[in-house]
Design an enzyme around this catalytic site. Structure first.
Site, short mmCIF file in Angstrom:
data_model
loop_
_atom_site.label_atom_id
_atom_site.label_comp_id
_atom_site.label_asym_id
_atom_site.label_seq_id
_atom_site.Cartn_x
_atom_site.Cartn_y
_atom_site.Cartn_z
N GLN A 145 -42.50 31.42 71.10
CA GLN A 145 -42.74 30.02 71.46
C GLN A 145 -42.17 29.97 72.86
OE1 GLN A 145 -43.04 27.01 72.86
NE2 GLN A 145 -40.92 26.62 72.30
N GLU A 164 -35.33 32.73 82.81
CA GLU A 164 -34.70 31.50 82.29
C GLU A 164 -33.29 31.78 81.81
OE1 GLU A 164 -36.71 28.39 83.18
OE2 GLU A 164 -35.40 28.03 81.46
N GLY A 177 -51.72 35.81 74.00
CA GLY A 177 -51.16 35.01 75.09
C GLY A 177 -51.59 35.55 76.46
N SER A 221 -36.35 37.05 80.09
CA SER A 221 -36.83 36.00 81.00
C SER A 221 -35.79 35.59 82.04
CB SER A 221 -37.20 34.78 80.17
OG SER A 221 -37.35 33.66 80.99
N ARG A 225 -36.45 17.54 81.92
CA ARG A 225 -35.85 18.28 80.80
C ARG A 225 -34.41 17.84 80.59
NH1 ARG A 225 -39.07 23.95 82.06
NH2 ARG A 225 -41.05 22.90 81.68
N TYR A 232 -34.82 27.74 74.23
CA TYR A 232 -35.64 28.93 74.53
C TYR A 232 -34.81 29.98 75.25
CZ TYR A 232 -38.92 31.82 77.23
OH TYR A 232 -39.57 32.87 77.82
N ARG A 248 -50.61 25.79 86.08
CA ARG A 248 -51.97 25.60 85.56
C ARG A 248 -52.27 24.12 85.39
NH1 ARG A 248 -55.80 27.80 81.89
NH2 ARG A 248 -57.73 26.89 82.74
P1 NAP Z 1 -47.81 32.76 76.05
O1 NAP Z 1 -49.07 32.73 76.85
O2 NAP Z 1 -47.22 31.49 75.58
O3 NAP Z 1 -48.09 33.72 74.79
C1 NAP Z 1 -47.19 33.77 73.72
C2 NAP Z 1 -47.81 34.63 72.62
O4 NAP Z 1 -46.91 34.66 71.52
C3 NAP Z 1 -49.15 34.09 72.07
O5 NAP Z 1 -49.97 35.17 71.74
C4 NAP Z 1 -48.71 33.36 70.81
O6 NAP Z 1 -49.74 33.23 69.85
C5 NAP Z 1 -47.63 34.33 70.33
N1 NAP Z 1 -46.73 33.76 69.34
C6 NAP Z 1 -46.12 32.55 69.35
N2 NAP Z 1 -45.36 32.39 68.25
C7 NAP Z 1 -45.52 33.53 67.51
C8 NAP Z 1 -45.03 33.96 66.27
N3 NAP Z 1 -44.22 33.20 65.51
N4 NAP Z 1 -45.39 35.18 65.82
C9 NAP Z 1 -46.23 35.98 66.55
N5 NAP Z 1 -46.72 35.62 67.74
C10 NAP Z 1 -46.38 34.40 68.22
O7 NAP Z 1 -46.66 33.53 76.84
P2 NAP Z 1 -46.81 34.56 78.08
O8 NAP Z 1 -46.74 33.78 79.33
O9 NAP Z 1 -47.91 35.49 77.82
O10 NAP Z 1 -45.41 35.33 77.97
C11 NAP Z 1 -45.29 36.53 77.19
C12 NAP Z 1 -43.82 36.74 76.85
O11 NAP Z 1 -43.06 36.86 78.05
C13 NAP Z 1 -43.17 35.62 76.06
O12 NAP Z 1 -42.19 36.20 75.23
C14 NAP Z 1 -42.48 34.78 77.13
O13 NAP Z 1 -41.41 34.08 76.57
C15 NAP Z 1 -42.04 35.88 78.09
N6 NAP Z 1 -41.91 35.50 79.49
C16 NAP Z 1 -42.94 34.88 80.13
C17 NAP Z 1 -42.83 34.59 81.48
C18 NAP Z 1 -43.94 33.91 82.24
O14 NAP Z 1 -43.67 33.39 83.33
N7 NAP Z 1 -45.17 33.93 81.75
C19 NAP Z 1 -41.66 34.94 82.17
C20 NAP Z 1 -40.65 35.59 81.49
C21 NAP Z 1 -40.78 35.89 80.15
P3 NAP Z 1 -50.81 32.03 69.92
O15 NAP Z 1 -51.82 32.43 70.95
O16 NAP Z 1 -51.35 31.96 68.54
O17 NAP Z 1 -50.05 30.79 70.34
N1 GDD Z 2 -44.39 22.29 82.25
C1 GDD Z 2 -44.15 21.38 83.19
N2 GDD Z 2 -44.88 20.24 83.20
N3 GDD Z 2 -43.17 21.62 84.10
C2 GDD Z 2 -42.95 20.69 85.06
C3 GDD Z 2 -43.69 19.50 85.13
C4 GDD Z 2 -44.69 19.25 84.15
O1 GDD Z 2 -45.36 18.23 84.13
N4 GDD Z 2 -43.26 18.80 86.22
C5 GDD Z 2 -42.30 19.52 86.80
N5 GDD Z 2 -42.10 20.67 86.10
C6 GDD Z 2 -41.08 21.70 86.41
C7 GDD Z 2 -40.19 22.05 85.23
O2 GDD Z 2 -39.17 21.05 85.07
C8 GDD Z 2 -39.66 23.39 85.68
O3 GDD Z 2 -38.56 23.23 86.51
C9 GDD Z 2 -40.82 23.99 86.50
O4 GDD Z 2 -41.74 22.90 86.74
C10 GDD Z 2 -41.58 25.13 85.82
O5 GDD Z 2 -41.94 24.71 84.53
P1 GDD Z 2 -42.93 25.59 83.60
O6 GDD Z 2 -44.16 25.90 84.33
O7 GDD Z 2 -43.05 24.87 82.29
O8 GDD Z 2 -42.17 26.98 83.44
P2 GDD Z 2 -40.64 27.34 83.15
O9 GDD Z 2 -40.05 27.86 84.43
O10 GDD Z 2 -39.93 26.25 82.46
O11 GDD Z 2 -40.79 28.52 82.09
C11 GDD Z 2 -41.74 29.60 82.31
O12 GDD Z 2 -41.13 30.64 83.02
C12 GDD Z 2 -40.06 31.30 82.33
C13 GDD Z 2 -39.52 32.39 83.26
O13 GDD Z 2 -38.62 31.84 84.17
C14 GDD Z 2 -42.24 30.04 80.93
O14 GDD Z 2 -43.31 30.93 81.11
C15 GDD Z 2 -41.17 30.75 80.15
O15 GDD Z 2 -41.71 31.31 78.96
C16 GDD Z 2 -40.60 31.87 81.03
O16 GDD Z 2 -39.59 32.57 80.34
#
Ligand code: NAP
Ligand code: GDD
Length: 342
Positions: free
Chosen positions: A88, A132, A11, A130, A282, A153, A195
């Site tokens: 996930q 969240e 990831g 997170s 959502r 989640y 993205r």
């Molecule tokens: P990500 O890009 O969605 O990566 C998730 C990773 O988990 C991928 O390698 C995925 O594999 C793997 N995975 C999914 N289901 C799995 C399973 N059943 N068993 C083993 N691996 C599994 O997420 P990220 O943005 O790098 O985030 C990393 C962690 O931080 C996650 O736990 C996320 O919830 C948490 N987090 C993220 C953010 C953020 O803003 N990015 C903020 C707070 C917390 P595949 O590549 O095969 O799908």
């Molecule tokens: N994905 C998405 N797609 N989000 C949208 C869209 C759309 O078309 N339009 C508006 N949004 C709004 C969502 O409703 C949300 O309020 C905000 O954009 C951010 O959405 P995401 O980028 O999907 O991220 P997230 O904040 O729900 O969750 C991410 O951040 C968390 C930490 O606060 C993920 O990375 C989670 O795994 C992580 O824990």
């Protein structure tokens, strides 16, 4: 040489963390899921042939929904540090696949912690908690703020977080939780909003797309750069005492602001191209996340280095460069690069 095991290595965060630890001289082991197509794009650049005698990067098949694979790998690898990043991780999708989300995020954490405990491994543990989890609790949010999760989640993340704290308190495990606010990068999954916006705007600029459909533009997030955030994960595990830390920039911006900045950087009027599709709303929204990272600054000495504007530009430039490379590859490469899903 220290040995680390990372779940979720394929990831966004897993790939940055693996690079960071390799640079620190670690031997890095990662768990990847079996997939019918290649899922290692983000770590291809650091992949090493395991037959080389000095290889320090290893991928293993496993899954957070399969406890036996976790026990086997932990026992075999005997890591000094375990980073639990696998999940996930898409909030909207968690309403569609709630059971799987809870199984990988909540029960997956339980399986990993219990395997470590049963094996008596003296390792340090990082839990990817997170922002969240704060859900509808008003900002700014810090380590003392109450959780009010708003999605399957987020509920699963609260379980994983509390469990890591519980293993620390019950068994003395060196377990730390990073409560990370949103962090992005050119490697961010294409269906997260940042993205989705930078990629679509770059395609619009190059004449490959004419509309971008989004949901709630009023939601506010504290967006930082993933490269800065994996450094904080490592810093937590270097402390003598395990603890929980909020990691964020201390600034928040709306989705609308992100859109405006992206399109104006490309000299485009976003109002001509962006339309609202209620499909992206959502069932329960998280309106405003804004972290207070003062504890991380004070105790860890951590501060983010990339600003919001720099992050947006970094993502746009990367998407433009990738598209230009693909365009050079001709129609076949273009078709392969479109991808489906939202
Ligand atoms: P990500 O890009 O969605 O990566 C998730 C990773 O988990 C991928 O390698 C995925 O594999 C793997 N995975 C999914 N289901 C799995 C399973 N059943 N068993 C083993 N691996 C599994 O997420 P990220 O943005 O790098 O985030 C990393 C962690 O931080 C996650 O736990 C996320 O919830 C948490 N987090 C993220 C953010 C953020 O803003 N990015 C903020 C707070 C917390 P595949 O590549 O095969 O799908
Ligand atoms: N994905 C998405 N797609 N989000 C949208 C869209 C759309 O078309 N339009 C508006 N949004 C709004 C969502 O409703 C949300 O309020 C905000 O954009 C951010 O959405 P995401 O980028 O999907 O991220 P997230 O904040 O729900 O969750 C991410 O951040 C968390 C930490 O606060 C993920 O990375 C989670 O795994 C992580 O824990």
């Amino acid at each position: 040489m220290k040995r680390a095991l990372i779940t979720g290595i394929t990831g966004q965060d897993g790939s940055y963390l693996a690079e960071f630890l390799m640079q620190k001289g670690y031997e890095v082991h990662g768990i990847k899921r079996r997939s019918s197509s290649f899922n290692t794009d983000r770590v291809n650049s650091i992949y090493e042939d395991r037959h080389e005698s000095d290889a320090r990067f290893f991928l293993h098949y496993g899954d957070l929904t399969d406890g036996s694979s976790l026990t086997r790998l932990l026992t075999r690898i005997q890591p000094d540090e375990v980073y639990n990043l696998g999940a996930q991780s898409h909030v909207r999708v968690s309403f569609d696949v709630p059971e799987y989300t809870a199984d990988s995020v909540a029960m997956g954490t339980l399986r990993l912690l219990e395997s470590i405990h049963q094996a008596g491994l003296p390792c340090r543990f990082y839990q990817a908690s997170s922002s969240e989890m704060y859900g509808s609790t008003p900002p700014p949010q810090n380590e003392l703020t109450a959780f009010h999760p708003r999605s399957p989640y987020a509920c699963a993340k609260v379980f994983g977080h509390q469990l890591a704290v519980n293993y620390r308190e019950s068994y003395g495990l060196h377990a730390s939780c990073g409560i990370l606010f949103n962090h992005e990068s050119p490697r961010r999954g294409e269906t997260f909003v940042t993205r989705k916006i930078t990629r679509a705007a770059a395609r619009i600029k190059l004449g490959l797309q004419d509309k971008l459909y989004l949901g709630n533009l009023d939601a506010k997030r504290d967006w930082g750069f993933a490269g800065d955030y994996v450094r904080a994960m490592w810093m937590m595990l270097q402390q003598d005492t395990p603890d929980d830390y909020v990691i964020g920039t201390g600034e928040s911006h709306s989705v609308r602001e992100f859109v405006e900045l992206t399109f104006s950087y490309l000299d485009l009027d976003w109002r001509r191209y962006v339309a609202i599709d209620p499909r992206y709303f959502r069932p329960a929204e998280v309106d405003h996340l804004h972290g207070d990272p003062s504890k991380a600054r004070r105790v860890l000495g951590w501060t983010p280095e990339v600003s919001f504007a720099e992050l947006v530009v970094m993502m746009i430039e990367s998407d433009l460069a990738e598209l230009n490379r693909t365009l050079k590859g001709g129609p076949e490469a273009m078709r392969a690069a479109v991808g489906v899903g939202d």
